[in-house]
Design a protein around this motif. Sequence first.
Motif, PDB file in Angstrom:
ATOM      1  N   VAL A 198      48.652  26.920 -17.645  1.00 35.48           N
ATOM      2  CA  VAL A 198      47.969  26.415 -18.838  1.00 35.48           C
ATOM      3  C   VAL A 198      46.480  26.244 -18.550  1.00 35.48           C
ATOM      4  N   LEU A 199      46.159  25.609 -17.443  1.00 32.24           N
ATOM      5  CA  LEU A 199      44.774  25.386 -17.040  1.00 32.24           C
ATOM      6  C   LEU A 199      44.646  25.699 -15.561  1.00 32.24           C
ATOM      7  N   PRO A 200      44.061  26.841 -15.204  1.00 24.31           N
ATOM      8  CA  PRO A 200      43.868  27.141 -13.784  1.00 24.31           C
ATOM      9  C   PRO A 200      43.084  26.022 -13.097  1.00 24.31           C
ATOM     10  N   SER A 201      43.392  25.788 -11.853  1.00 30.45           N
ATOM     11  CA  SER A 201      42.860  24.638 -11.122  1.00 30.45           C
ATOM     12  C   SER A 201      41.341  24.573 -11.165  1.00 30.45           C
ATOM     13  N   CYS A 202      40.836  23.400 -11.539  1.00 29.84           N
ATOM     14  CA  CYS A 202      39.386  23.160 -11.531  1.00 29.84           C
ATOM     15  C   CYS A 202      38.929  22.858 -10.109  1.00 29.84           C
ATOM     16  N   VAL A 203      39.542  21.852  -9.480  1.00 30.11           N
ATOM     17  CA  VAL A 203      39.353  21.651  -8.043  1.00 30.11           C
ATOM     18  C   VAL A 203      40.294  22.651  -7.383  1.00 30.11           C
ATOM     19  N   TRP A 204      39.744  23.753  -6.916  1.00 31.17           N
ATOM     20  CA  TRP A 204      40.616  24.894  -6.601  1.00 31.17           C
ATOM     21  C   TRP A 204      40.847  25.135  -5.114  1.00 31.17           C
ATOM     22  N   SER A 205      40.027  24.562  -4.251  1.00 35.09           N
ATOM     23  CA  SER A 205      40.283  24.782  -2.822  1.00 35.09           C
ATOM     24  C   SER A 205      39.687  23.663  -1.984  1.00 35.09           C
ATOM     25  N   SER A 206      40.217  23.562  -0.782  1.00 36.48           N
ATOM     26  CA  SER A 206      39.686  22.611   0.199  1.00 36.48           C
ATOM     27  C   SER A 206      39.810  23.219   1.585  1.00 36.48           C
ATOM     28  N   GLU A 207      38.841  22.902   2.443  1.00 36.29           N
ATOM     29  CA  GLU A 207      38.836  23.388   3.827  1.00 36.29           C
ATOM     30  C   GLU A 207      38.766  22.179   4.748  1.00 36.29           C
ATOM     31  N   TRP A 208      39.641  22.150   5.740  1.00 32.93           N
ATOM     32  CA  TRP A 208      39.830  20.980   6.581  1.00 32.93           C
ATOM     33  C   TRP A 208      39.514  21.301   8.036  1.00 32.93           C
ATOM     34  N   ASP A 209      38.849  20.364   8.714  1.00 35.42           N
ATOM     35  CA  ASP A 209      38.621  20.537  10.145  1.00 35.42           C
ATOM     36  C   ASP A 209      38.697  19.200  10.857  1.00 35.42           C
TER      37      ASP A 209
END
Length: 290
Positions: A160-171
């Motif tokens: 319905v609504l593609p992700s607005c906050v769409w990614s995260s990178e972790w270290d």
Amino acid sequence: MAKWDDIYCSLCETILTTGTRVHNRTGIDTIKIPSTHFQLDVGQEFPILTTKQLFIRQAVLEMLWIYQAQSNDVRWLQERNVHIWDEWEIDENGDWKDVKTGKVLRHFDPSMAHTIGTAYGYVVKKYGLIDRLIQSLQETPEDRRRVVSLWQDAEMETAVLPSCVWSSEWDITDGKLNVWVHQRSCDVPLGLPFNVTQYAVLMKMLAQVCHLEVGTLDWSIKDAHIYVNQIEGIQEQLSRWHENGSYEAPTLWLNPKVEDFYQFDNSKELKDIRLEGYRHMGKISMPIAQ
């Protein structure tokens, strides 16, 4: 004074003074800037706005709906008295409708009734995103491939609504957990305060169960905007900020006995989390654009 309030209110002021008015799919114009970035040290200050009230119970439950329950079923939230996704719920006939006019905006397979389609928690579950992240944090601290992407092309047509906050990178650096979050489109008055607090909570939960300290949260936005019918509310918040500054940031308490991310309580009461010393300047109501 809370640094997050300063960063946030400065961003709002920048949008209103330098932004461009544009049309968009909702029919309600926005004032936008093309991009922005900021960094918060979550280990030093828990980011939750004090120039207006943020309802952390709703924010955390939405985050747990996505990453812990890994659900796209809006009823999970409704059972917990969280209604932020009601306007995107597919009905029993498979229709997603305009809540004001009743017009069918899109039709889906009726099997997707009561969901938001193949988005957010659906993607997390299908691709095992949070499990792989936790395993990597626990077993390979030097890993440089911790990309959690909610933007999966195969799922776009049935979301319905593609992700607005769409990614995260972790270290992990010097024993501290850090994350960089990317947002493709941002409703700054309503979405951003929720989103930043949500990811700060997620950071602290993952750090606890992976025996790490909490580090920095970087946030990048493409298309940071304020809807024109939200300007009055933002101006009220900016007035508070200019006149009073902000309060000291509160402390987030997590139940120290929880050692498994899936064991954090996700009931309506949210028993394993609370804010201590949260002072705010009161609620500001602003409309949401469907």
